[in-house]
Enzyme design. Structure first.
Site, mmCIF file in Angstrom:
data_model
loop_
_atom_site.group_PDB
_atom_site.id
_atom_site.type_symbol
_atom_site.label_atom_id
_atom_site.label_comp_id
_atom_site.label_asym_id
_atom_site.label_seq_id
_atom_site.Cartn_x
_atom_site.Cartn_y
_atom_site.Cartn_z
ATOM 1 N N HIS A 97 -9.947 1.474 0.822
ATOM 2 C CA HIS A 97 -9.728 0.341 1.731
ATOM 3 C C HIS A 97 -10.749 0.349 2.877
ATOM 4 C CE1 HIS A 97 -7.625 -2.935 3.574
ATOM 5 N NE2 HIS A 97 -6.536 -2.798 2.834
ATOM 6 N N HIS A 144 0.816 -1.219 0.000
ATOM 7 C CA HIS A 144 0.000 0.000 0.000
ATOM 8 C C HIS A 144 0.852 1.273 0.000
ATOM 9 C CE1 HIS A 144 -3.446 -2.453 0.207
ATOM 10 N NE2 HIS A 144 -3.512 -2.626 1.512
ATOM 11 N N GLU A 163 -11.443 -4.278 -2.422
ATOM 12 C CA GLU A 163 -10.534 -3.277 -2.967
ATOM 13 C C GLU A 163 -10.395 -3.454 -4.485
ATOM 14 O OE1 GLU A 163 -6.863 -3.582 -0.447
ATOM 15 O OE2 GLU A 163 -8.155 -5.037 0.567
#
Length: 374
Positions: A203, A132, A340
């Protein structure tokens, strides 16, 4: 719902006694708890409402969806995402809750990739990989925010060349709109001055029961015949495997918890549950439903649409009861499901997969819709 109302009334009473003016959202959030400075930039809480009284609260710290109030089958409003009551909680309890993730959502193998013959090294923050966007990814940065209407919010962040090891100054924008058909419509855009890679997502941790209890009874449907297996470090192997005959088959509504502990199936053992990317059959068709999550308890349904080729389903396996969220609720293991929308993990190192390269003069676009009904 009763607990939320009592909490909000209590907060208002305390404020009244103190002689101060306090704004409290439908979900019970105090706006003042989000009004501070992080890294020299001001943060706030932005409230979106539609004609059906659905409410979505967003903070520009990490571009995070903090709360989503939707009606259940009986008309009671329920908050269906995990999150915290203040910016301080988001800082002191690091998480990806609700965040607008970037510059690269999901994992890059060993935090390393080569672009145009140049190798780039990113930080390691997950089993030797970059996850991420790194430990200081967009979820920990402050977006510039502009609320253009009661139902629309624009978020902008400039990630500088070399930030978390990525090349290029890249301007990223997130457009969030709460539509009158109870959908959160999210569009991402990005432009760069040097060749780079980009893969953004939201998210949010969804729990459609509205109480952040177990996700085991939630019914999940994913319109995908294939998924991308991972190794024991959660890294994609490069294989695209069929879901047929495996616990990865969600082509019909199936309880999330039905097969989640079948560790004889090595992928569930590797992922410690579901933490995998599915290869969507829609192939970029935003009008085709990519996934559906349903709560038998509340009757709330979440449909996901996207023009992305994949979707990561994460079943909250690493929640462990150490984080206390909104209203003092403890977030135990598997208290939610993340959906996601994305390009596949580690695409920069897998040239056969859809490209994530963005070059000067091009514009990155990604579209995701979270639509609620009952």
């Amino acid at each position: 719902m009763k607990k939320v109302v009592m909490w909000a009334l209590g907060a208002l009473l305390v404020a009244a006694c103190a002689g101060t003016k306090v704004e409290v959202t439908e979900s019970g959030l105090l706006k003042s708890n989000f009004q501070t400075e992080v890294n020299g930039k001001k943060t706030d809480l932005y409230v979106l409402r539609n004609k059906n009284n659905m409410e979505v609260c967003v903070t520009n710290f990490g571009g995070r969806i903090v709360s989503v109030m939707v009606p259940d089958k009986d008309g009671n409003m329920r908050d269906v995402v995990l999150g915290f009551d203040s910016i301080q909680d988001y800082i002191s309890q690091p998480s990806d809750f609700g965040a607008s993730i970037g510059r690269y959502a999901n994992r890059i193998n060993q935090g390393r990739f080569t672009l145009d013959g140049v190798e780039y090294q990113l930080p390691h923050n997950n089993y030797g990989h970059c996850l991420h966007g790194g430990p200081k990814g967009f979820q920990y940065q402050v977006y510039d925010a502009l609320q253009t209407s009661p139902q629309k919010l624009e978020l902008t962040y400039l990630a500088k060349d070399g930030e978390e090891g990525f090349p290029g100054n890249i301007t990223c924008r997130v457009f969030m709109e709460l539509t009158d058909d109870n959908a959160i419509d999210i569009r991402y855009e990005a432009e760069t001055d040097r060749p780079t890679v980009v893969n953004m997502t939201n998210h949010s941790y969804f729990n459609l029961d509205g109480d952040a209890a177990s996700n085991a009874d939630h019914l999940l449907t994913v319109d995908a015949d294939y998924y991308t297996p991972v190794d024991s470090t959660f890294m994609t192997t490069g294989e695209i495997a069929p879901v047929e005959g495996t616990p990865m088959d969600f082509r019909t509504p199936t309880p999330v918890g039905l097969r989640i502990s079948d560790y004889d199936f090595v992928q569930l053992k590797n992922g410690q549950g579901y933490d995998h990317n599915w290869v969507l059959n829609a192939k970029g068709d935003i009008s085709r439903k990519a996934a559906t999550l349903q709560s038998p308890k509340t009757g709330i349904t979440l449909d996901v649409y996207t023009d992305e080729p994949g979707i990561q389903v994460y079943s909250g396996n690493f929640l462990d009861g150490t984080q206390t969220g909104k209203k003092g609720i403890t977030y135990n293991q598997r208290a939610s499901v993340c959906l996601e929308t994305q390009h596949y993990p580690d695409s920069p190192n897998k040239p056969d997969w859809p490209s994530v390269v963005l070059r000067p003069g091009e514009k990155y676009n990604s579209h995701c819709i979270f639509k609620f009904s009952r």
